[in-house]
Write a protein that holds these residues in place. Structure first.
Motif, PDB file in Angstrom:
ATOM      1  N   GLY A 152     -14.151  -4.957  -6.368  1.00 51.25           N
ATOM      2  CA  GLY A 152     -14.514  -6.196  -5.703  1.00 51.25           C
ATOM      3  C   GLY A 152     -13.624  -6.548  -4.527  1.00 51.25           C
ATOM      4  O   GLY A 152     -13.985  -7.398  -3.711  1.00 51.25           O
ATOM      5  N   HIS A 153     -12.458  -5.906  -4.420  1.00 48.74           N
ATOM      6  CA  HIS A 153     -11.527  -6.205  -3.342  1.00 48.74           C
ATOM      7  C   HIS A 153     -10.835  -4.919  -2.893  1.00 48.74           C
ATOM      8  O   HIS A 153     -10.529  -4.055  -3.723  1.00 48.74           O
ATOM      9  N   ALA A 154     -10.604  -4.807  -1.596  1.00 50.46           N
ATOM     10  CA  ALA A 154      -9.838  -3.697  -1.029  1.00 50.46           C
ATOM     11  C   ALA A 154      -8.460  -4.221  -0.646  1.00 50.46           C
ATOM     12  O   ALA A 154      -8.341  -5.320  -0.087  1.00 50.46           O
ATOM     13  N   HIS A 155      -7.433  -3.446  -0.938  1.00 51.79           N
ATOM     14  CA  HIS A 155      -6.069  -3.864  -0.615  1.00 51.79           C
ATOM     15  C   HIS A 155      -5.325  -2.733   0.097  1.00 51.79           C
ATOM     16  O   HIS A 155      -5.688  -1.564   0.001  1.00 51.79           O
ATOM     17  N   GLY A 156      -4.281  -3.132   0.829  1.00 51.56           N
ATOM     18  CA  GLY A 156      -3.457  -2.152   1.524  1.00 51.56           C
ATOM     19  C   GLY A 156      -4.024  -1.704   2.850  1.00 51.56           C
ATOM     20  O   GLY A 156      -3.474  -0.802   3.480  1.00 51.56           O
ATOM     21  N   PHE A 157      -5.107  -2.335   3.305  1.00 50.21           N
ATOM     22  CA  PHE A 157      -5.738  -1.983   4.576  1.00 50.21           C
ATOM     23  C   PHE A 157      -5.431  -3.112   5.552  1.00 50.21           C
ATOM     24  O   PHE A 157      -5.936  -4.220   5.424  1.00 50.21           O
ATOM     25  N   LEU A 158      -4.578  -2.841   6.524  1.00 56.07           N
ATOM     26  CA  LEU A 158      -4.096  -3.849   7.446  1.00 56.07           C
ATOM     27  C   LEU A 158      -5.253  -4.582   8.126  1.00 56.07           C
ATOM     28  O   LEU A 158      -6.152  -3.972   8.686  1.00 56.07           O
ATOM     29  N   GLY A 159      -5.224  -5.910   8.048  1.00 52.14           N
ATOM     30  CA  GLY A 159      -6.267  -6.726   8.654  1.00 52.14           C
ATOM     31  C   GLY A 159      -7.461  -6.973   7.755  1.00 52.14           C
ATOM     32  O   GLY A 159      -8.308  -7.815   8.067  1.00 52.14           O
ATOM     33  N   GLU A 186     -17.018   2.053 -17.741  1.00 55.18           N
ATOM     34  CA  GLU A 186     -17.601   0.742 -17.439  1.00 55.18           C
ATOM     35  C   GLU A 186     -16.598  -0.180 -16.747  1.00 55.18           C
ATOM     36  O   GLU A 186     -17.002  -1.143 -16.085  1.00 55.18           O
ATOM     37  N   ARG A 187     -15.309   0.106 -16.876  1.00 51.86           N
ATOM     38  CA  ARG A 187     -14.271  -0.748 -16.294  1.00 51.86           C
ATOM     39  C   ARG A 187     -13.637  -0.126 -15.054  1.00 51.86           C
ATOM     40  O   ARG A 187     -12.708  -0.706 -14.487  1.00 51.86           O
ATOM     41  N   TRP A 188     -14.164   1.003 -14.622  1.00 52.42           N
ATOM     42  CA  TRP A 188     -13.615   1.719 -13.466  1.00 52.42           C
ATOM     43  C   TRP A 188     -13.745   0.848 -12.204  1.00 52.42           C
ATOM     44  O   TRP A 188     -14.803   0.350 -11.879  1.00 52.42           O
ATOM     45  N   GLY A 189     -12.629   0.653 -11.521  1.00 50.55           N
ATOM     46  CA  GLY A 189     -12.618  -0.153 -10.315  1.00 50.55           C
ATOM     47  C   GLY A 189     -12.487  -1.639 -10.566  1.00 50.55           C
ATOM     48  O   GLY A 189     -12.372  -2.422  -9.606  1.00 50.55           O
ATOM     49  N   GLN A 190     -12.498  -2.050 -11.816  1.00 48.59           N
ATOM     50  CA  GLN A 190     -12.395  -3.477 -12.157  1.00 48.59           C
ATOM     51  C   GLN A 190     -11.106  -3.779 -12.915  1.00 48.59           C
ATOM     52  O   GLN A 190     -10.344  -4.656 -12.529  1.00 48.59           O
ATOM     53  N   SER A 191     -10.851  -3.052 -13.988  1.00 49.14           N
ATOM     54  CA  SER A 191      -9.569  -3.177 -14.688  1.00 49.14           C
ATOM     55  C   SER A 191      -8.963  -1.808 -14.983  1.00 49.14           C
ATOM     56  O   SER A 191      -7.888  -1.725 -15.577  1.00 49.14           O
ATOM     57  N   HIS A 230      -6.918   3.893 -10.065  1.00 50.85           N
ATOM     58  CA  HIS A 230      -6.181   5.138  -9.851  1.00 50.85           C
ATOM     59  C   HIS A 230      -5.035   4.973  -8.854  1.00 50.85           C
ATOM     60  O   HIS A 230      -4.113   5.768  -8.836  1.00 50.85           O
ATOM     61  N   CYS A 231      -5.081   3.916  -8.012  1.00 52.01           N
ATOM     62  CA  CYS A 231      -4.093   3.772  -6.933  1.00 52.01           C
ATOM     63  C   CYS A 231      -3.262   2.510  -7.123  1.00 52.01           C
ATOM     64  O   CYS A 231      -3.788   1.398  -6.981  1.00 52.01           O
ATOM     65  N   PRO A 232      -1.968   2.629  -7.401  1.00 47.70           N
ATOM     66  CA  PRO A 232      -1.144   1.430  -7.571  1.00 47.70           C
ATOM     67  C   PRO A 232      -0.979   0.635  -6.279  1.00 47.70           C
ATOM     68  O   PRO A 232      -0.850  -0.585  -6.316  1.00 47.70           O
ATOM     69  N   TYR A 233      -0.984   1.319  -5.133  1.00 45.76           N
ATOM     70  CA  TYR A 233      -0.836   0.612  -3.866  1.00 45.76           C
ATOM     71  C   TYR A 233      -2.064  -0.249  -3.566  1.00 45.76           C
ATOM     72  O   TYR A 233      -1.971  -1.252  -2.849  1.00 45.76           O
ATOM     73  N   CYS A 234      -3.205   0.127  -4.117  1.00 43.10           N
ATOM     74  CA  CYS A 234      -4.433  -0.640  -3.920  1.00 43.10           C
ATOM     75  C   CYS A 234      -4.571  -1.777  -4.920  1.00 43.10           C
ATOM     76  O   CYS A 234      -5.157  -2.818  -4.606  1.00 43.10           O
ATOM     77  N   HIS A 235      -4.073  -1.606  -6.139  1.00 47.98           N
ATOM     78  CA  HIS A 235      -4.369  -2.563  -7.203  1.00 47.98           C
ATOM     79  C   HIS A 235      -3.160  -3.031  -8.011  1.00 47.98           C
ATOM     80  O   HIS A 235      -3.297  -3.928  -8.843  1.00 47.98           O
ATOM     81  N   ASP A 291     -11.945  11.277   1.853  1.00 51.94           N
ATOM     82  CA  ASP A 291     -11.519  11.725   0.529  1.00 51.94           C
ATOM     83  C   ASP A 291     -11.908  13.165   0.229  1.00 51.94           C
ATOM     84  O   ASP A 291     -11.218  13.847  -0.528  1.00 51.94           O
ATOM     85  N   VAL A 292     -13.009  13.638   0.797  1.00 54.91           N
ATOM     86  CA  VAL A 292     -13.467  14.996   0.507  1.00 54.91           C
ATOM     87  C   VAL A 292     -12.562  16.047   1.142  1.00 54.91           C
ATOM     88  O   VAL A 292     -12.613  17.222   0.769  1.00 54.91           O
ATOM     89  N   ALA A 293     -11.701  15.613   2.086  1.00 57.38           N
ATOM     90  CA  ALA A 293     -10.847  16.570   2.788  1.00 57.38           C
ATOM     91  C   ALA A 293      -9.395  16.117   2.853  1.00 57.38           C
ATOM     92  O   ALA A 293      -8.577  16.777   3.504  1.00 57.38           O
ATOM     93  N   PHE A 294      -9.073  15.006   2.199  1.00 55.83           N
ATOM     94  CA  PHE A 294      -7.737  14.432   2.347  1.00 55.83           C
ATOM     95  C   PHE A 294      -7.324  13.763   1.046  1.00 55.83           C
ATOM     96  O   PHE A 294      -8.084  13.001   0.467  1.00 55.83           O
ATOM     97  N   VAL A 295      -6.107  14.052   0.582  1.00 54.52           N
ATOM     98  CA  VAL A 295      -5.545  13.428  -0.624  1.00 54.52           C
ATOM     99  C   VAL A 295      -4.213  12.796  -0.219  1.00 54.52           C
ATOM    100  O   VAL A 295      -3.415  13.430   0.483  1.00 54.52           O
ATOM    101  N   PRO A 296      -3.936  11.541  -0.618  1.00 50.81           N
ATOM    102  CA  PRO A 296      -4.660  10.697  -1.566  1.00 50.81           C
ATOM    103  C   PRO A 296      -5.776   9.909  -0.897  1.00 50.81           C
ATOM    104  O   PRO A 296      -5.887   9.872   0.327  1.00 50.81           O
ATOM    105  N   GLY A 297      -6.572   9.224  -1.734  1.00 49.11           N
ATOM    106  CA  GLY A 297      -7.702   8.479  -1.216  1.00 49.11           C
ATOM    107  C   GLY A 297      -7.429   6.983  -1.170  1.00 49.11           C
ATOM    108  O   GLY A 297      -6.977   6.396  -2.142  1.00 49.11           O
ATOM    109  N   ALA A 298      -7.700   6.363  -0.029  1.00 47.64           N
ATOM    110  CA  ALA A 298      -7.620   4.915   0.148  1.00 47.64           C
ATOM    111  C   ALA A 298      -8.411   4.587   1.404  1.00 47.64           C
ATOM    112  O   ALA A 298      -8.588   5.448   2.279  1.00 47.64           O
TER     113      ALA A 298
END
Length: 298
Positions: free
Chosen positions: A42-49, A122-127, A130-135, A265-272
């Motif tokens: 529901g929210h994106a984080h770590g993306f400037l602006g 069922e809780r993927w992306g909500q609680s 995979h990314c601590p910098y995002c969530h 993401d298909v060509a670059f790790v990590p994903g954000a």
């Protein structure tokens, strides 16, 4: 007509690449099936602006901005086939239509393979993340559970200890040597070896011995793979990485097939989101240069 570039996948990376090409007044066809990797969040984080903005809003705003350029064609569909070579690619859509392009960009994203635990998907992306910098920040230094999927989960637990009181749930996926276990405990990380029965509530872990552990959030390292088989069908090399598999590219975002590029993401790790946008912008510029100076691209 023949498009300068056919972009397969219209999420953040694909749109960022398209923007560079459209501003160079190149004709771009985007084929997008609408399956963003972060569509469950529901929210994106770590993306400037754009910190805290709904990812769907970011995507829809970006698309509206692209549609202001007259050389864009946007097709809401799935690319189901691809043939040809540089300057003469043919991409087939789910409706059976054929589209010709001089260059092709794969921005198809990846598929996350989650552990087979009841209630996890069922809780993927909500609680479950995979990314601590995002969530991680939003968990307010609460209790964090890390569900092991392999040896890399030890490092994930060590990192997540920066965001809260971490517990590593080995769940049969990881056998720790005594010194490894002691090292985690010295860093304040709890190790739980009892297997997981199910995830309930927001982030409550039900163990097979009947105990329940409550967390502010759960993290898990997924196994990733390209969401589409088209890159491998065309002959692009698929590389192994610590997270799974992705398309092999060089510094110019070119795959092993001339005239074919990949980004996001298909060509670059990590994903954000921020990484996807930057990677896509680079790919778009490099693709434009390949159209201007094809003899210099290798």
């Amino acid at each position: 007509m023949i498009h300068d570039v056919i972009v397969i996948g219209g999420s953040y990376a694909g749109m960022a690449a398209s923007l560079q090409l459209l501003r160079a007044r190149r004709s771009v066809l985007v084929i997008d099936a609408g399956q963003r990797r972060n569509r469950f969040a529901g929210h994106a984080h770590g993306f400037l602006g754009q910190d805290g903005v709904d990812p769907a809003v970011i995507a829809s705003t970006a698309r509206r901005q692209l549609e202001a350029y007259p050389t864009l064609t946007w097709l809401e569909s799935e690319a189901t086939g691809i043939t040809g070579e540089q300057d003469a690619f043919v991409v087939t859509s789910a409706e059976g239509q054929s589209h010709r392009g001089r260059r092709v960009l794969f921005a198809t994203g990846v598929t996350d393979q989650l552990p087979n635990i009841t209630g996890l998907a069922e809780r993927w992306g909500q609680s479950v993340f995979h990314c601590p910098y995002c969530h991680g920040y939003e968990l307010d230094q609460g209790r964090i559970g890390v569900i092991a999927t392999g040896p890399m989960s030890v490092h994930q637990a060590e990192l997540l200890a920066e965001w809260g009181k971490a517990t590593l749930l080995t769940n049969g996926a990881l056998m720790l040597e005594p010194e490894g276990r002691d090292g985690l405990e010295r860093k304040g990380i709890t190790v739980e070896d009892t297997s997981i029965h199910a995830i309930e509530g927001d982030a409550d872990v039900q163990l097979t011995d009947g105990r329940a552990l409550s967390f502010a959030g759960l993290f898990v390292a997924t196994t990733i793979a390209p969401s589409s088989s088209l890159p491998s069908d065309l002959g692009c090399e698929i590389a192994e990485n610590p997270m799974g598999r992705n398309i092999a590219v060089n510094a110019s975002k070119q795959t092993t097939v001339p005239g074919v590029f990949a980004c996001g993401d298909v060509a670059f790790v990590p994903g954000a989101v921020s990484f996807a946008v930057g990677d896509g912008a680079l790919a778009g510029m490099q693709m434009h240069r390949s159209l201007v100076w094809p003899e210099t691209m290798s």
